[in-house]
Design a protein around this motif. Structure first.
Motif, PDB file in Angstrom:
ATOM      1  N   ALA A 745      12.131   0.473  -3.164  1.00 47.12           N
ATOM      2  CA  ALA A 745      11.296   1.757  -2.752  1.00 47.12           C
ATOM      3  C   ALA A 745      10.192   1.986  -1.849  1.00 47.12           C
ATOM      4  CB  ALA A 745      10.934   2.550  -3.896  1.00 47.12           C
ATOM      5  N   LEU A 746      10.668   2.829  -1.463  1.00 45.64           N
ATOM      6  CA  LEU A 746      10.328   3.472   0.403  1.00 45.64           C
ATOM      7  C   LEU A 746       8.933   3.882   0.149  1.00 45.64           C
ATOM      8  CD1 LEU A 746       9.327   2.999   3.092  1.00 45.64           C
ATOM      9  CD2 LEU A 746      10.933   3.889   3.209  1.00 45.64           C
ATOM     10  N   TRP A 747       7.564   4.104   0.024  1.00 44.59           N
ATOM     11  CA  TRP A 747       7.402   5.026   0.580  1.00 44.59           C
ATOM     12  C   TRP A 747       6.606   5.867   1.151  1.00 44.59           C
ATOM     13  CZ3 TRP A 747       3.918   6.857  -4.524  1.00 44.59           C
ATOM     14  CH2 TRP A 747       4.096   5.255  -4.821  1.00 44.59           C
ATOM     15  N   VAL A 748       7.008   6.867   1.368  1.00 45.44           N
ATOM     16  CA  VAL A 748       6.167   8.189   2.832  1.00 45.44           C
ATOM     17  C   VAL A 748       5.239   9.117   2.477  1.00 45.44           C
ATOM     18  CG1 VAL A 748       7.944  10.071   3.396  1.00 45.44           C
ATOM     19  CG2 VAL A 748       9.395   8.075   2.870  1.00 45.44           C
ATOM     20  N   PRO A 749       4.958   8.927   2.707  1.00 43.63           N
ATOM     21  CA  PRO A 749       3.462   9.989   3.406  1.00 43.63           C
ATOM     22  C   PRO A 749       4.574  11.584   3.391  1.00 43.63           C
ATOM     23  CG  PRO A 749       3.395   9.036   4.953  1.00 43.63           C
ATOM     24  CD  PRO A 749       4.396   7.779   4.473  1.00 43.63           C
ATOM     25  N   GLY A 750       3.684  12.583   2.740  1.00 45.00           N
ATOM     26  CA  GLY A 750       4.124  13.492   2.798  1.00 45.00           C
ATOM     27  C   GLY A 750       2.821  14.859   3.041  1.00 45.00           C
ATOM     28  N   SER A 751       2.698  16.040   3.369  1.00 48.65           N
ATOM     29  CA  SER A 751       1.969  17.367   3.058  1.00 48.65           C
ATOM     30  C   SER A 751       2.850  18.283   2.823  1.00 48.65           C
ATOM     31  CB  SER A 751       1.658  17.337   3.957  1.00 48.65           C
ATOM     32  OG  SER A 751       1.155  16.242   4.399  1.00 48.65           O
ATOM     33  N   HIS A 788       1.248  -2.675  -0.914  1.00 47.25           N
ATOM     34  CA  HIS A 788       1.589  -3.327  -1.564  1.00 47.25           C
ATOM     35  C   HIS A 788       1.376  -4.717  -2.037  1.00 47.25           C
ATOM     36  CE1 HIS A 788       5.116  -4.909  -4.140  1.00 47.25           C
ATOM     37  NE2 HIS A 788       4.999  -3.843  -4.865  1.00 47.25           N
ATOM     38  N   ASP A 789       0.665  -4.932  -3.020  1.00 43.84           N
ATOM     39  CA  ASP A 789      -0.195  -6.022  -3.117  1.00 43.84           C
ATOM     40  C   ASP A 789       0.849  -6.810  -3.804  1.00 43.84           C
ATOM     41  OD1 ASP A 789      -0.627  -5.751  -5.767  1.00 43.84           O
ATOM     42  OD2 ASP A 789      -2.243  -4.771  -5.358  1.00 43.84           O
ATOM     43  N   LYS A 790      -0.258  -7.959  -3.269  1.00 46.81           N
ATOM     44  CA  LYS A 790       1.091  -9.435  -4.363  1.00 46.81           C
ATOM     45  C   LYS A 790       0.973  -8.995  -5.618  1.00 46.81           C
ATOM     46  CE  LYS A 790       1.125 -11.255  -0.527  1.00 46.81           C
ATOM     47  NZ  LYS A 790       2.624 -11.399   0.023  1.00 46.81           N
ATOM     48  N   GLY A 791       0.502  -8.287  -6.589  1.00 46.45           N
ATOM     49  CA  GLY A 791      -0.097  -7.754  -8.489  1.00 46.45           C
ATOM     50  C   GLY A 791       1.608  -6.734  -8.544  1.00 46.45           C
ATOM     51  N   GLY A 792       2.027  -6.165  -7.464  1.00 42.16           N
ATOM     52  CA  GLY A 792       3.050  -4.781  -7.775  1.00 42.16           C
ATOM     53  C   GLY A 792       1.850  -4.121  -7.988  1.00 42.16           C
ATOM     54  N   ASN A 793       0.907  -3.835  -6.925  1.00 43.89           N
ATOM     55  CA  ASN A 793       0.228  -2.515  -7.588  1.00 43.89           C
ATOM     56  C   ASN A 793       0.122  -1.788  -6.064  1.00 43.89           C
ATOM     57  OD1 ASN A 793      -1.037  -2.572 -10.504  1.00 43.89           O
ATOM     58  ND2 ASN A 793      -2.098  -4.640  -8.912  1.00 43.89           N
ATOM     59  N   VAL A 794       0.709  -0.807  -5.892  1.00 45.86           N
ATOM     60  CA  VAL A 794       0.396   0.430  -4.674  1.00 45.86           C
ATOM     61  C   VAL A 794      -0.579   0.695  -3.986  1.00 45.86           C
ATOM     62  CG1 VAL A 794       1.890   2.270  -3.237  1.00 45.86           C
ATOM     63  CG2 VAL A 794       2.926   0.719  -4.766  1.00 45.86           C
ATOM     64  N   TRP A 795      -2.077   0.795  -3.219  1.00 43.00           N
ATOM     65  CA  TRP A 795      -2.619   1.586  -3.740  1.00 43.00           C
ATOM     66  C   TRP A 795      -3.022   2.419  -2.296  1.00 43.00           C
ATOM     67  CZ3 TRP A 795      -7.572  -1.018  -4.166  1.00 43.00           C
ATOM     68  CH2 TRP A 795      -7.647  -2.125  -4.626  1.00 43.00           C
ATOM     69  N   ARG A 811       0.846   2.304 -10.486  1.00 40.01           N
ATOM     70  CA  ARG A 811       1.486   0.792 -10.842  1.00 40.01           C
ATOM     71  C   ARG A 811       2.253   1.990 -12.338  1.00 40.01           C
ATOM     72  NH1 ARG A 811       1.117  -4.702 -11.596  1.00 40.01           N
ATOM     73  NH2 ARG A 811       2.027  -5.166 -12.499  1.00 40.01           N
ATOM     74  N   ASN A 812       3.565   1.686 -12.687  1.00 41.66           N
ATOM     75  CA  ASN A 812       4.492   1.584 -13.585  1.00 41.66           C
ATOM     76  C   ASN A 812       4.982   3.566 -13.430  1.00 41.66           C
ATOM     77  OD1 ASN A 812       5.706  -1.139 -13.356  1.00 41.66           O
ATOM     78  ND2 ASN A 812       3.857  -1.097 -15.264  1.00 41.66           N
ATOM     79  N   GLY A 813       4.043   4.453 -11.993  1.00 45.10           N
ATOM     80  CA  GLY A 813       5.230   5.478 -12.254  1.00 45.10           C
ATOM     81  C   GLY A 813       3.819   6.323 -12.708  1.00 45.10           C
ATOM     82  N   GLU A 814       1.919   5.928 -12.614  1.00 50.72           N
ATOM     83  CA  GLU A 814       0.786   6.447 -12.516  1.00 50.72           C
ATOM     84  C   GLU A 814      -0.259   5.488 -12.235  1.00 50.72           C
ATOM     85  OE1 GLU A 814      -0.063   5.810 -16.782  1.00 50.72           O
ATOM     86  OE2 GLU A 814       0.133   3.462 -16.886  1.00 50.72           O
ATOM     87  N   ILE A 815      -0.980   6.515 -11.864  1.00 49.86           N
ATOM     88  CA  ILE A 815      -2.469   5.794 -10.798  1.00 49.86           C
ATOM     89  C   ILE A 815      -3.296   5.078 -12.574  1.00 49.86           C
ATOM     90  CG2 ILE A 815      -4.795   6.504 -10.211  1.00 49.86           C
ATOM     91  CD1 ILE A 815      -2.998   8.573  -9.281  1.00 49.86           C
TER      92      ILE A 815
END
Length: 921
Positions: A745-751, A788-795, A811-815
């Protein structure tokens, strides 16, 4: 142009904090696209009080009390894991406490420091949101006033009176607040004026002159004049009207004799006023065609003239005999006699210019007019320079006055009595003390601080700290020897903020609205920094890439195209060109595409192909490219943007100089017509990536809403290109991080934005998570993906309504966590080398964050802070390699434009307790 609403921030109070923290309203969105600006609606100004009021009512004091208490608590507790300083209890009883170490950072809530006569540190906090009322600011000052390190939000100290009263200027510079521990004095600036006054003996900022306590009175500058307070009564003297004040600055300086105070107006309409006996009078300046710089004594001042900088009398004494020469000119017998007399008149100096002009206007003899014009053309502001004590100065080409009674003059020729010294820097104090610095030590001194903060003098000996410049560290010069005897450890901190009586120095990068950390240098203290040494390679251009196998490719100055495999650099003999490589596109299995002005190549482990253009190379190497789904991009210098993606069906999407085409089977198909049909303004894009399983690609032009910016999905169906609308982004820098999680999945920064004529109005922030099916997750006002860190978290960073140093962990759909990284901001690069380990390269060092517990991603702490060494130049781009290091490119303008690539090992892997390094090849 982008516009957005604004409101007060909420702040967290711990670096290691759990998820679920409160969300604040929107802060001003910072500039995120080249050529774009972000604006917010003007905030309401604080209420105004009576200008002559010596106390104010308590009305409005409680309106901001809770917010200020929370802000102070955050400032004191947020950075407790940071090794540079320590903070006391949450109520701030002892404030910031400096450690006895060589180099340390103050908390990133600190905006500035002022040092009182008792050597207490007065901490000016960074300002968040709309300023509170005067009452709330007064309450905060009262709480902090007697602490060892008072911390003041929304105001800064500008004057310490001998009687103990401290004067503050509010953040929006409309009020002066004086407090002695019991009584208040409040002064409001006149309508249309703002206070422009600074604390004496500190680094000058924003062209503000220092306040003064002189002859028993306090003097404060505003944008148009000077306010004075004698303990009972306010008086005001205006020098400039508000419209003209924008182009002028006012400074105060005391004369060396006569109990006089001068106010100097610098600008096109310069002027000089003298305060004596309680009255201001204008000083007549009879020196034409000059720009006043600073008064120097009761009857001399520094002027900028056509012939250089001069120290001239305020009232010019006309040379005797010029009137007689004018009479002789009228009666001269021939051309030779007239020219001899005209030459003698020109030697009288610029003071006779008004009389020459008058003579021209009253004569009709063309021969005399010709000679008088000759005189005007050859008048010199002063004959033979000027004298400072025993020194004779000629050709003064640079001058800086600190308005504290010291002038710094760079001159082409200096004589000590009758002995020539040569080119030198002359340091002259108004008390009659002069020093001369010559040779290599003198050359860089003036250029360094003409554009920065100005020098700071030590009080216990004749030595001066000079600010840095052009990558030169701020340095201490011993005036007796004229030699540099000390310097700060880091050239990135050239601005001198303040200095204590013991010589502890406070420095910063720059004094903008969001400056980097305020650093503290303690000469002679132990150095507890932890170093990580980089390997440096000079490269021909800033282009590089990290290939799929972690290898680093770049174009070196000495060896041409080279590849680093984790242990050593090796030449890539398959590609030879005299032109620098400007584009690198990493593709499958560690192979790369490279492009220079002389051709393009596919360089793989088992295949090399060189052709004149990129499309031909891609066509001939399509089988190699189709080995796996790849998606990469590269900035292509002045030629535009480049990228390549291979979809699930093997179609190759090529972005070349903003033009998109697709290799379907064995034919190239242009996507421009389809893009125009789908709503693109130009049929061009600037970013390309596969999403999810690779059956579709994502593309964007980064355009603003009012400029018809669009983003699209792309796919190939029955041999034809299909373009469909997709969530749009205008956030170029964030998008180029290409954050993809383990699912693809690609993360896109939007407004959330709408077009408003020539601007976009932003009302919200959205981070989209895209797969081949479209949007599968949205994070609203929770930040944009930066790692996207090596533990699977998105910062997620740049959180709307939060401080720039705050990040969410998704992570997994939630902060699952909210992390505060000291000194970080939305552009701070983050890297990960292994699960539970993240690095943040901040202005204060490379910070290593680790999970507090191995299985719990909700809590993080700072395990170490490292100082990269062997770095040359200004930071340009960063990346990381799975082989265990960070890649950094820099550029330097010293000695001509040069570029460098640095390899920095992850210090937590190499040596968490000492120095990590890679050996130069």
């Amino acid at each position: 142009m982008q516009t957005g609403d604004a409101a007060r921030d909420e702040r967290t109070s711990d670096v290691c904090s759990a998820a679920g923290g409160g969300r604040g309203k929107a802060l001003l969105n910072r500039k995120r696209h080249l050529g774009s600006m972000t604006m917010r609606d003007p905030a309401n100004e604080e209420s105004r009080s009576n200008p002559n009021l010596t106390d104010v009512s308590k009305h409005g004091r409680d309106t901001m009390t809770r917010e200020l208490v929370a802000l102070l608590a955050f400032a004191l507790t947020a950075l407790s894991p940071w090794p540079g300083v320590s903070s006391a209890s949450a109520d701030g009883t002892d404030g910031v406490q400096l450690r006895d170490v060589l180099w340390q950072a103050l908390p990133d809530t600190v905006f500035g420091v002022r040092i009182g006569p008792d050597q207490r540190l007065w901490i000016e906090l960074k300002r968040f949101g709309k300023p509170p009322g005067i009452g709330a600011i007064r309450d905060a000052i009262e709480r902090e006033f007697r602490k060892q390190a008072p911390e003041v939000p929304y105001a800064r100290p500008v004057l310490f009176e001998p009687n103990g009263r401290v004067w503050f200027v509010t953040q929006i510079r409309t009020h002066l607040l004086g407090y002695d521990g019991e009584n208040w004095v409040v002064r409001e600036a006149p309508a249309g004026h703002t206070f422009a006054t600074e604390c004496r003996g500190h680094g000058r900022r924003n062209a503000e002159g220092s306040a003064r306590h002189f002859a028993g009175q306090a003097f404060f500058l505003d944008s148009c004049g000077v306010h004075s307070w004698d303990g009972n009564t306010w008086r005001y003297q205006q020098f400039i009207k508000p419209p003209e004040a924008q182009l002028h600055q006012i400074y105060l300086q005391e004369a060396s004799e006569g109990n006089m105070l001068f106010a100097c107006v610098v600008g096109d309409q310069h002027g000089l006023w003298r305060w004596q006996g309680g009255e201001w009078t204008r000083v007549e300046i009879d020196v034409p065609d000059t720009k006043l710089l600073a008064p120097w004594s009761k009857d001399r001042a520094w002027f900028q003239t056509a012939a250089g900088y001069q120290l001239l009398p305020l009232k010019s004494a006309l040379p005797s005999g010029h009137a007689r020469l004018l009479e002789e000119l009228k009666n001269a017998a021939d051309d030779g006699e007239r020219r001899r007399i005209a030459t003698a008149l020109a030697a009288c100096g610029i003071g006779i210019k008004p009389d020459i002009e008058r003579a021209i206007s009253t004569t009709y003899d063309p021969e005399i007019i010709e000679e008088l014009v000759f005189v005007l053309q050859h008048l010199s502001p002063a004959k033979g320079g000027f004298t400072l004590g025993r020194f004779r100065v000629e050709g003064a080409r640079q001058l800086w006055c600190d308005y504290e009674g010291t002038a710094y003059i760079g001159a082409d020729a200096v004589w000590d009595a009758e002995q020539p010294v040569g080119p030198a820097l002359v340091i002259a104090r108004i008390d009659g003390t002069e020093y001369v610095i010559t040779g290599e030590e003198a050359a860089p001194l003036l250029p360094g601080f003409l554009a920065t903060s100005g020098p700071l003098a030590l009080t216990d000996r004749d030595a001066i700290w000079f600010p840095g410049g052009r990558k030169r560290c701020a340095h201490l010069v011993d005036l007796a020897s004229g030699r540099c005897v000390d310097s700060v450890p880091d050239p990135e901190y050239p601005w001198l903020e303040a200095i204590t009586r013991e010589g502890r120095l406070f420095v910063r990068q720059y004094p903008g609205s969001w400056p980097g950390p305020l650093m503290v240098y303690t000469p002679g203290a132990p150095d507890d920094r932890r170093f990580v040494e980089a390997q440096r390679l000079e490269i021909r251009d800033h282009a590089f890439c990290v290939a799929a196998d972690g290898s680093v490719w770049t174009d070196s100055v000495d060896k041409g195209l080279v590849r680093f495999d984790g242990e050593q650099w090796a030449e890539v003999g398959a590609f030879k060109t005299r032109a620098p490589v400007r584009v690198f596109l990493p593709v499958a299995q560690g192979d790369v595409l490279v492009k220079s002005d002389q051709g393009c190549s596919y360089i793989g482990r088992d295949h090399v192909c060189t052709r004149a253009d990129l499309r031909t190379v891609v066509s001939e190497c399509r089988e190699q490219l189709r080995r796996s789904v790849v998606t990469n991009r590269s900035r292509g210098g002045s030629s535009g943007l480049y990228g390549i993606a291979v979809d699930l069906s093997g179609n190759i999407w090529l972005l070349e100089a903003r033009m998109l085409s697709v290799l379907v089977d064995d034919r190239w198909v242009s996507a421009k017509a389809k893009l125009l049909e789908a709503g693109s303004r130009s049929g061009e894009v600037e970013y390309l990536s596969t999403i999810g399983d690779g059956s579709r690609v994502y593309m964007t032009d980064f355009g603003l809403a009012h400029d018809r910016g669009r983003s699209f999905y792309g796919r190939v169906e029955d041999g034809k290109i299909v373009i469909e609308p997709a969530p749009h982004t205008s956030e170029l820098r964030e998008m180029y991080r290409s954050v993809r999680d383990e699912s693809g999945a690609l993360w896109v920064p939007g407004s959330v934005r709408r077009a408003c004529g020539t601007s976009d109005r932003i009302s919200g922030q959205v981070a989209y998570r895209l797969t081949e099916t479209g949007v599968v997750d949205e994070v609203v006002n929770g930040g944009w993906a930066t790692l996207h860190d090596k533990g699977g978290n998105v910062w997620l960073g740049g959180i709307r309504g939060k401080g720039e140093n705050q990040f969410n962990v998704w992570r997994n759909g939630e902060i699952v966590a909210h992390v505060v990284i000291p000194f970080a901001h939305e552009d701070t690069p983050l890297f990960s080398d292994r699960p539970g380990s993240v690095y943040a390269w901040t202005d204060a060092g490379l910070q290593h964050l680790t999970q507090c517990e191995e299985s719990d991603p909700s809590r993080w702490s700072i395990a170490g802070v490292y100082t990269p060494t062997n770095i040359e130049g200004h930071r340009h781009e960063t990346a990381s390699s799975d082989l265990g290091f960070i890649v950094l490119t820099t550029y330097s303008d010293a000695g001509g434009r040069r570029s460098f690539l640095h390899l920095i090992p992850f210090p937590g892997q190499a040596d968490d307790s000492g120095t990590a390094k890679l050996t130069d090849q």
